[in-house]
Structure formats: structure tokens, C-alpha cells
Design a protein around this motif. Structure first.
Motif, PDB file in Angstrom:
ATOM      1  N   THR A  37       9.335 131.451 119.463  1.00  0.00           N
ATOM      2  CA  THR A  37       8.354 130.712 120.395  1.00  0.00           C
ATOM      3  C   THR A  37       8.909 130.591 121.912  1.00  0.00           C
ATOM      4  OG1 THR A  37       7.424 129.790 118.524  1.00  0.00           O
ATOM      5  CG2 THR A  37       6.550 128.764 120.575  1.00  0.00           C
ATOM      6  N   PHE A  38       8.154 130.837 122.980  1.00  0.00           N
ATOM      7  CA  PHE A  38       8.639 130.553 124.197  1.00  0.00           C
ATOM      8  C   PHE A  38       7.509 129.903 125.132  1.00  0.00           C
ATOM      9  CE2 PHE A  38       6.568 134.627 124.597  1.00  0.00           C
ATOM     10  CZ  PHE A  38       6.218 134.818 125.689  1.00  0.00           C
ATOM     11  N   SER A  39       7.680 129.453 126.264  1.00  0.00           N
ATOM     12  CA  SER A  39       6.848 128.889 127.251  1.00  0.00           C
ATOM     13  C   SER A  39       6.597 129.784 128.391  1.00  0.00           C
ATOM     14  CB  SER A  39       7.401 127.404 127.596  1.00  0.00           C
ATOM     15  OG  SER A  39       8.616 127.328 128.120  1.00  0.00           O
ATOM     16  N   SER A 108       8.940 126.760 134.862  1.00  0.00           N
ATOM     17  CA  SER A 108       8.131 126.032 133.721  1.00  0.00           C
ATOM     18  C   SER A 108       6.706 125.432 134.579  1.00  0.00           C
ATOM     19  CB  SER A 108       9.073 124.941 133.022  1.00  0.00           C
ATOM     20  OG  SER A 108       8.544 124.366 132.052  1.00  0.00           O
ATOM     21  N   LEU A 111       3.340 120.161 133.189  1.00  0.00           N
ATOM     22  CA  LEU A 111       1.938 119.986 132.131  1.00  0.00           C
ATOM     23  C   LEU A 111       1.282 118.589 132.870  1.00  0.00           C
ATOM     24  CD1 LEU A 111       3.688 121.139 128.946  1.00  0.00           C
ATOM     25  CD2 LEU A 111       1.962 122.344 130.317  1.00  0.00           C
ATOM     26  N   LEU A 267      22.719 131.531 133.142  1.00  0.00           N
ATOM     27  CA  LEU A 267      21.372 131.640 132.542  1.00  0.00           C
ATOM     28  C   LEU A 267      20.243 132.413 133.215  1.00  0.00           C
ATOM     29  CD1 LEU A 267      20.451 127.764 131.788  1.00  0.00           C
ATOM     30  CD2 LEU A 267      21.058 129.500 130.425  1.00  0.00           C
ATOM     31  N   GLN A 275      24.618 127.745 136.892  1.00  0.00           N
ATOM     32  CA  GLN A 275      25.703 127.688 135.593  1.00  0.00           C
ATOM     33  C   GLN A 275      27.018 128.514 136.033  1.00  0.00           C
ATOM     34  OE1 GLN A 275      25.361 126.363 132.418  1.00  0.00           O
ATOM     35  NE2 GLN A 275      24.216 125.251 133.636  1.00  0.00           N
TER      36      GLN A 275
ATOM     37  N   HIS B  86       0.932 114.461 129.215  1.00  0.00           N
ATOM     38  CA  HIS B  86       1.310 115.858 129.202  1.00  0.00           C
ATOM     39  C   HIS B  86       2.205 116.120 128.093  1.00  0.00           C
ATOM     40  CE1 HIS B  86       4.222 113.295 131.427  1.00  0.00           C
ATOM     41  NE2 HIS B  86       5.059 113.998 131.107  1.00  0.00           N
ATOM     42  N   LEU B  89       2.032 118.741 123.823  1.00  0.00           N
ATOM     43  CA  LEU B  89       2.475 120.014 123.370  1.00  0.00           C
ATOM     44  C   LEU B  89       3.634 120.004 122.896  1.00  0.00           C
ATOM     45  CD1 LEU B  89       1.769 122.792 123.497  1.00  0.00           C
ATOM     46  CD2 LEU B  89       2.723 123.193 125.682  1.00  0.00           C
ATOM     47  N   ARG B 162      11.893 118.390 134.598  1.00  0.00           N
ATOM     48  CA  ARG B 162      11.181 118.748 135.830  1.00  0.00           C
ATOM     49  C   ARG B 162      11.960 118.258 137.126  1.00  0.00           C
ATOM     50  NH1 ARG B 162       7.697 114.394 133.978  1.00  0.00           N
ATOM     51  NH2 ARG B 162       7.673 113.066 135.665  1.00  0.00           N
ATOM     52  N   ASP B 163      11.851 118.755 138.278  1.00  0.00           N
ATOM     53  CA  ASP B 163      12.354 118.054 139.621  1.00  0.00           C
ATOM     54  C   ASP B 163      13.786 117.880 139.551  1.00  0.00           C
ATOM     55  OD1 ASP B 163       9.760 118.122 140.181  1.00  0.00           O
ATOM     56  OD2 ASP B 163       9.550 116.004 139.676  1.00  0.00           O
ATOM     57  N   LYS B 210      23.626 117.785 133.396  1.00  0.00           N
ATOM     58  CA  LYS B 210      23.719 119.335 133.851  1.00  0.00           C
ATOM     59  C   LYS B 210      23.910 120.076 132.814  1.00  0.00           C
ATOM     60  CE  LYS B 210      26.507 122.486 136.528  1.00  0.00           C
ATOM     61  NZ  LYS B 210      27.728 123.040 137.007  1.00  0.00           N
ATOM     62  N   PHE B 211      24.600 119.797 131.772  1.00  0.00           N
ATOM     63  CA  PHE B 211      24.701 120.322 130.471  1.00  0.00           C
ATOM     64  C   PHE B 211      23.353 120.337 129.718  1.00  0.00           C
ATOM     65  CE2 PHE B 211      24.847 119.969 125.817  1.00  0.00           C
ATOM     66  CZ  PHE B 211      25.448 121.229 125.687  1.00  0.00           C
ATOM     67  N   ALA B 214      20.524 122.725 131.078  1.00  0.00           N
ATOM     68  CA  ALA B 214      20.668 124.219 130.784  1.00  0.00           C
ATOM     69  C   ALA B 214      20.748 124.435 129.357  1.00  0.00           C
ATOM     70  CB  ALA B 214      22.288 124.519 131.514  1.00  0.00           C
ATOM     71  N   GLN B 216      19.782 125.724 125.670  1.00  0.00           N
ATOM     72  CA  GLN B 216      18.904 126.706 125.702  1.00  0.00           C
ATOM     73  C   GLN B 216      18.161 126.831 124.132  1.00  0.00           C
ATOM     74  OE1 GLN B 216      20.082 130.866 126.769  1.00  0.00           O
ATOM     75  NE2 GLN B 216      22.143 129.965 127.420  1.00  0.00           N
ATOM     76  N   PRO B 273      10.484 124.822 122.444  1.00  0.00           N
ATOM     77  CA  PRO B 273      10.046 126.260 123.021  1.00  0.00           C
ATOM     78  C   PRO B 273       8.826 126.341 123.803  1.00  0.00           C
ATOM     79  CG  PRO B 273       9.615 126.114 120.609  1.00  0.00           C
ATOM     80  CD  PRO B 273      10.384 124.767 120.690  1.00  0.00           C
ATOM     81  N   ARG B 274       7.431 125.635 123.447  1.00  0.00           N
ATOM     82  CA  ARG B 274       6.360 125.655 124.216  1.00  0.00           C
ATOM     83  C   ARG B 274       6.359 124.893 125.412  1.00  0.00           C
ATOM     84  NH1 ARG B 274       5.610 125.539 118.968  1.00  0.00           N
ATOM     85  NH2 ARG B 274       4.127 127.386 118.154  1.00  0.00           N
ATOM     86  N   SER B 275       6.825 123.573 125.203  1.00  0.00           N
ATOM     87  CA  SER B 275       6.673 122.672 126.337  1.00  0.00           C
ATOM     88  C   SER B 275       7.988 122.677 127.409  1.00  0.00           C
ATOM     89  CB  SER B 275       6.759 121.496 125.675  1.00  0.00           C
ATOM     90  OG  SER B 275       7.761 121.052 124.871  1.00  0.00           O
ATOM     91  N   ASN B 276       9.047 123.454 127.069  1.00  0.00           N
ATOM     92  CA  ASN B 276      10.306 123.406 127.798  1.00  0.00           C
ATOM     93  C   ASN B 276      10.753 121.994 127.673  1.00  0.00           C
ATOM     94  OD1 ASN B 276      12.222 125.338 128.604  1.00  0.00           O
ATOM     95  ND2 ASN B 276      11.688 124.592 130.768  1.00  0.00           N
TER      96      ASN B 276
END
Lengths: 321, 346
Positions: A37-39, A108, A111, A267, A275, B86, B89, B162-163, B210-211, B214, B216, B273-276
Motif C-alpha cells: 500500500t502507498f500514499s 505527501s 491531511l 531516498l 540522505q 486528520h 486514516l 509534515r513541515d 532525521k532518521f 527518512a 521507509q 502506508p496510506r497516511s505517511n
């Protein structure tokens, strides 16, 4: 540090000519099953084996995040580029096996937004394909303004209009249609977030216009499509690993470091995520900084470089790698 | 073979105990005879059998009783679970991750059947059998985050990204080492870590942020932290400080073994995955001093760690009042012999 596996084995299931510059590629898992799944706004890094050379290029996922039976990307052919897009256009055929990374999202959706206002230029439309699909599935409020050269190169404008009708606004250069950005920005409801993806000039224009109109920085999101540019070859000393490398004309510094057997973290491979930031130990020459990560002060200091997109011209360069 | 779930309490009569098997799998947090902060982040990959790292989300003999304790906390104080608008999700992302992993790791206890967005979830230990529509909150008795974390050991913070920062915009926190979701909700990474001594100066949080930014998808990470708790109480919250703060004055040389607990947190990080967003589960493990000293190595090492702890850390962790009593008690188990490297008992 990297945990787990970041690579996914996929098979190209379809290659579709979208128009004279753009081809679309469909990937499914080689061994079956759905993809992660991804966004909306996420990209994957596609590995290309091109005559003994490995290219790793990031492409936005443009398929719906609600359906991960396959992933699709669209690649615009860049005849003056370093060859990644030409490889995709010329060499990649249905049935071929490839390796891609897990999705990563550096663009992203916010939301919290009451409304998502999207501005796309050219192939910058691709992340919005996924984002609009994600938002539409949840009744999200969005509006997309899309600038392109002409009808023939209005990639996916027909698809988007069929899906979302009046939420899509098209501006064709050859028809003299022009986005009145000042007016658009001045008529948005409170809680609107702005997203822009397209050529560097467009991003600069949208950011500057929004700033002028008083939009807070946090409400303006942008994604640079900064592919590494070719340039004159140059030599580099990697001090930690005690290796000397040569960066070829069509190669990025990061790719040359990887070809020497090192694995610096990355990345985006587009000068945005930070990165692969690398310390400079010494140099005699001139940096060609192309990233959006380091500050102007960092650029002037000569102490740091982003090897994914930046280059060097001069006598010698020694990096802490 | 299934897990033998115990009936026990984390309040009032404090009947919590670890079985000998559970003692052996305790995630002892010291790899050497001393302690100082470090980012100590490692890949969260499934580990050796009969350790708490065997599965991505560990379920153990305390599961049923811990979930009962969580329900008691929430009944008294619904603000222990919050989700800003918000973050719904991200709640669904969390529900998917926890259900799929639990069903995969413990098929005898949990099962999940998916037919498109029609899901069927069975949780046998808690007697739950629910059908719902994924993505439709009206088909669940709680919002998705609360629903699944009422069935999952450990606290969960959900961080919006964010930001250039992380924001604590949702979570459920009932088994915490003296921090409050209701106080921290909406704060960014530096704001909610502001009270931690020494680490800011060491640049620990900048590197950690920072870690984490990033991090994943598909590559979760973990670290551990520790403190001490008097009586096996899960809910050592600021909200209930009046109920447990005074416990610290009750430690005597006679009751150390039963009353004093080492409290270890396994903190995990998952990209959703959906919302990040980032999911930050914080799983708490308790062990009595009597149980800890059944491993001679752990006894020797913990004695040395506690004895030599910098005063700022002892203050921050709230150990000052009873530390000398516990160090004295532990010294009986430390003959000065060298300890082997690594975390495990000998």
C-alpha cells in the motif's frame, strides 16, 4: 542503517504509448500477490541494468493507492538527459523483469487540509494522478490546475476530466490559455493547502506568488522533478574508503560512488531528501550545486555536496566517504 | 501450542508475576555494566524464538490482563486515547498493521479474513468476533485506532509528518512512564522531548528526528529505554500521580525484591502506508527484583548500572529516593565477577 528489504521483484505487464513523449509502464509482483500500500505522492526507485551500468531513477507512482495489484509510472522521454528515460522508452518491454524499491513519499498530502489545491506542469501531473484517486475515494475536496503545451501533450488530461469533470482546469500554451494564479490564490477558502509539481520555473513562480499573497510556508507543498544533469567528467578522492573515482559525463556523483562499491543512503536521488549529504574534505575548483536541500550558506562554504544531483569542475575534490 | 494467558492485576492487590519462562525472555536493556543515552536504533526484524522479538508485535502471558487494565484506565479517563481529525486514516493504517501481523504471528489466537473492504476479525483471547467495512468508522464500536489498540499490549503514539517535523497528533497511552498524551497532543518532536535532560545537548534528538523522517515503509526500526517502577503498576501517568507517587516512599530493605521493578520499554517505529504517518508503539515489560536476580549476570550488571548512574538521569527517572536501598539490596548479588558481553542471561 537499513532494515528489512527495500527491493521488490516485479515484471513489466504492459507498456502503453501515451503520446509522442510519454510512455506508461505497468508493474506486477513477479511472484504474485499485491504490492505494498502507498500514499498519493509517493515514488519508487526503478533499477535499470544498462550495458553493465546500473541506473536508479525515481518515478512517481500514478496508479490509484486504493488498488495495488499493480503499480504504474509514466516516463517522459528526455533526449538530452543522461539516458534513464531513453532506456525506459527503448529497452523496457512487456514480460521483462525489473527491480523497484518500496514506495517512499516526500510529497505527501497534508491531511489537515479542508481543500487541496493542486498545480501541475507537464509530466509533473503524475503524483497528482495518485493523490486525486486517493482523495476522491474518501470524498476529499480538491481542485487541479494543469498547464501543458498543447492537446497532444496534455498527458492524462482526458482521463482526469472524465473522472473529475469540473474539478480539472486545463491551460494549453498553444491556445494562449493562462492560469491567473493571483486570482486563483485570492479566492480560496480558509484551510486550503497548495501543492505544485512541474518544471523548476513553475515551482518558483507558484511559491513566490503564494508568498506574496501571504500564504504561510507550511501550506505550500512542492516537488521538484530534478533529474541529475549530465556534465563534464571529473575526478574524486573518497578519503574514508581510500578510493579514487571518475564521474562520467552521463553519470551522477552518487552513481559513481555506488559503482565503486559503496552504499551511501538515499531516498529521492533528486536533491531533496538530504540522505546522501556528504562532507567535503578539500577541493580546488568550482562546485555545481543543483540540490534543494543545502542552504545557500552551505553551498558557499564548500564544505558539503549532495552527490545525487551536484557536480564539480576543477583540479581536485576529496570527499568524506 | 497457545499462550497460557494469566489473570492478574496491575493495581490494588498487584497480583502480577512473571512465569519462569517469561523471566527468561525478558528484554534486559543493558549490554554492558553502565548506562548512558544513545540513539540505539536497530532494524526491527523478527528475532530468535522465545524472545520478545520473535514477532513484530509480541503477545505474551500478560495480554488479557493488560487489556483489562487498559479498559479500566479508559473508563476513568477517556482522554488517554485521542486522535485529531486528520489522523483517522493513520488509525486505519494502524488497524491493518496490527491485525495482519497478529493473525500471521499467532494464528491460534487471532484471525483476519479480508474480502475487499469487508473484513472479519476474530480475537479469541478477548472473545471478539467482529465484521466491519475497512475505511468506514461507523462499522466499528470505536474509531479504528482505539478499537485495535484496546486489543494490543503497549502504548501507541501516531506521529504526523509534515513541515520537516513529526507531530504527536494521535495515540493511546495507558501504560506510560510518567508522560501524558493529553499534555503532548499536537506537539512536535522537540516540544514533547523538551523535559529530557542531557540528550538535547548531545544532539541526540536532531539525529533521531532525521532518521525517523527518512524511515521507509517495510523497514521498521526499534530502540529500548528503561526506568523503574514501585509495584507492578502499568498506569504510572502524571494524571494519576497522586495514586502512585507516594509508592516511592514505601521501599524498605525487606520489600525490595517484591516491590521494586525494572521497567523496560521497547519502542518501535513503522512508516504507515496510506497516511505517511509514523506509528510509534511503546511496549512496556516489568520484572521484579526477585525475578531479575534469578539471572546472576543480570543481578551483577544491574547493580553496577544503578550504582553508577549519573545523578541527572536518576533524578529524571524518579529513582533518587529509593536508589540507595535498591543498590544495597542488589549488592548482595554482586560478587565483583566479570559479566559477559551482550544482553542475555548466562
Amino acid at each position: 542503517m537499513r532494515a528489512g528489504s527495500n527491493r521488490i521483484d516485479v515484471t513489466v505487464t504492459d507498456v502503453v504509448v501515451v503520446n509522442e513523449l510519454v510512455k506508461r509502464f505497468h508493474f506486477e509482483r513477479t511472484h504474485g500477490g499485491i504490492l505494498p500500500t502507498f500514499s498519493g505522492g509517493a515514488h519508487v526507485v526503478v533499477e535499470m541494468r544498462d550495458e553493465g551500468k546500473t541506473r536508479l531513477n525515481p518515478y512517481s507512482l500514478m496508479s490509484s493507492p486504493l488498488d495495488t495489484r499493480d503499480y504504474t509510472i509514466s516516463v517522459r522521454r528526455d533526449d538530452a538527459g543522461r539516458g534513464g528515460s531513453l532506456f525506459m522508452h527503448r529497452e523496457v518491454k512487456p514480460g521483462q523483469r525489473m527491480v523497484i524499491s518500496n514506495p517512499v513519499n516526500l510529497f505527501s498530502l497534508d491531511l489537515r487540509a479542508k481543500k487541496h489545491l493542486m498545480i501541475a506542469g507537464g509530466i509533473g501531473i503524475t503524483p497528482f494522478m495518485a493523490q486525486t484517486a486517493q482523495l476522491a475515494g474518501r470524498g476529499g475536496n480538491f481542485e487541479l490546475h494543469y498547464a501543458c503545451r498543447n492537446d497532444a501533450l496534455a498527458t492524462y488530461a482526458d482521463v482526469l476530466t472524465a473522472r473529475y469533470d469540473r474539478r480539472i482546469h486545463l491551460y494549453r500554451d498553444d491556445h494562449g490559455e493562462k492560469l491567473d494564479l493571483e486570482k486563483l490564490l485570492s479566492t480560496q477558502p480558509l484551510g486550503t493547502y497548495l501543492y505544485v509539481c512541474g518544471p523548476a520555473g513553475m515551482i518558483k513562480w507558484v511559491r513566490a506568488t503564494a508568498a506574496e499573497a501571504g500564504w504561510p510556508d507550511e501550506t505550500v507543498h512542492f516537488e521538484h522533478f530534478a533529474a541529475p544533469q549530465p556534465g563534464k567528467p571529473f575526478d574524486v578522492r573518497l578519503a574514508v574508503s581510500e578510493v579514487d573515482i571518475r564521474v562520467g559525463e552521463h553519470e551522477s556523483l552518487l552513481e559513481a560512488i555506488e559503482a565503486a562499491g559503496l552504499n551511501p543512503p538515499y531516498l529521492c536521488r533528486g536533491g531533496v531528501c538530504g540522505q546522501c549529504e556528504t562532507n567535503v574534505i578539500s577541493y580546488d575548483g568550482k562546485f555545481l550545486h543543483n540540490d534543494h536541500w543545502l542552504s545557500e550558506e552551505d553551498h558557499r562554504s564548500g564544505c558539503k555536496i549532495m552527490p545525487c544531483v551536484s557536480r564539480f569542475e576543477g583540479k581536485s575534490l576529496t570527499l568524506e566517504r | 501450542m497457545g499462550i497460557n494467558f494469566k489473570q492478574e492485576t496491575f493495581r490494588d492487590d498487584f497480583s502480577f508475576r512473571n512465569s519462569p519462562e517469561q523471566v527468561r525472555r525478558f528484554p534486559f536493556p543493558f549490554h554492558e555494566d553502565g548506562y548512558m543515552y544513545s540513539v540505539n536504533i536497530e532494524p526491527h526484524v523478527p528475532g530468535a524464538k522465545n524472545t520478545v522479538f520473535e514477532h513484530l508485535f509480541d503477545v505474551d502471558e500478560h495480554y488479557v490482563s493488560e487489556m483489562h487494565d487498559r479498559a479500566l484506565v479508559l473508563a476513568e479517563d477517556p482522554l488517554r486515547c485521542q486522535s485529531l481529525p486528520h489522523m483517522t486514516l493513520a488509525g486505519w493504517d494502524t488497524l491493518e498493521l496490527l491485525m495482519t501481523e497478529k493473525a500471521k504471528s499467532y494464528p491460534e489466537h487471532f484471525s483476519l479474513t479480508r474480502d475487499g473492504d469487508k473484513w472479519h476479525w476474530v480475537n479469541r483471547p478477548l472473545g471478539i468476533d467482529d465484521r466491519f467495512t475497512f475505511g468506514d468508522t461507523s462499522t466499528l464500536p470505536y474509531d479504528p485506532l482505539e478499537y485495535i489498540t484496546r486489543q494490543s499490549q503497549g502504548d501507541f503514539a501516531v506521529l504526523d509528518q509534515r513541515d520537516g517535523n513529526l507531530w504527536m497528533d494521535a495515540g493511546i497511552v495507558t501504560t506510560q512512564a510518567d508522560w501524558s498524551l493529553d499534555f503532548d497532543i499536537g506537539m512536535n518532536f522537540f516540544e514533547w522531548h523538551a523535559p529530557v535532560p542531557l540528550a538535547h545537548e548531545m544532539g541526540v534528538f536532531k539525529r533521531a528526528l532525521k532518521f525517523l523522517m527518512a524511515l521507509q515503509q517495510g523497514q521498521p526500526a526499534r530502540r529500548h529505554n528503561w526506568t523503574m517502577t514501585i509495584n507492578p503498576r502499568l498506569d504510572t501517568s502524571p494524571e494519576n500521580y497522586h495514586k502512585w507517587g507516594t509508592d516511592r516512599t514505601t521501599v524498605t530493605p525487606e520489600n525490595v525484591g517484591d516491590k521494586v521493578h525494572l521497567r523496560v520499554e521497547i519502542q518501535m517505529f513503522f512508516r504507515l502506508p496510506r497516511s505517511n504517518a509514523l506509528l510509534f508503539p511503546i511496549r512496556c515489560y516489568l520484572i521484579k527484583m526477585d525475578e531479575l536476580v534469578t539471572s546472576p549476570k543480570w543481578a551483577r550488571r544491574f547493580h553496577r548500572v544503578l550504582r553508577d548512574l549519573p545523578p541527572e538521569l536518576a533524578e529524571y527517572k524518579g529513582l533518587v529516593r529509593y536508589r540507595p536501598t535498591v543498590v544495597e539490596w542488589l549488592s548482595k548479588y554482586d560478587d565483583g565477577a566479570p559479566t559477559s558481553p551482550g544482553f542475555g542471561p548466562d
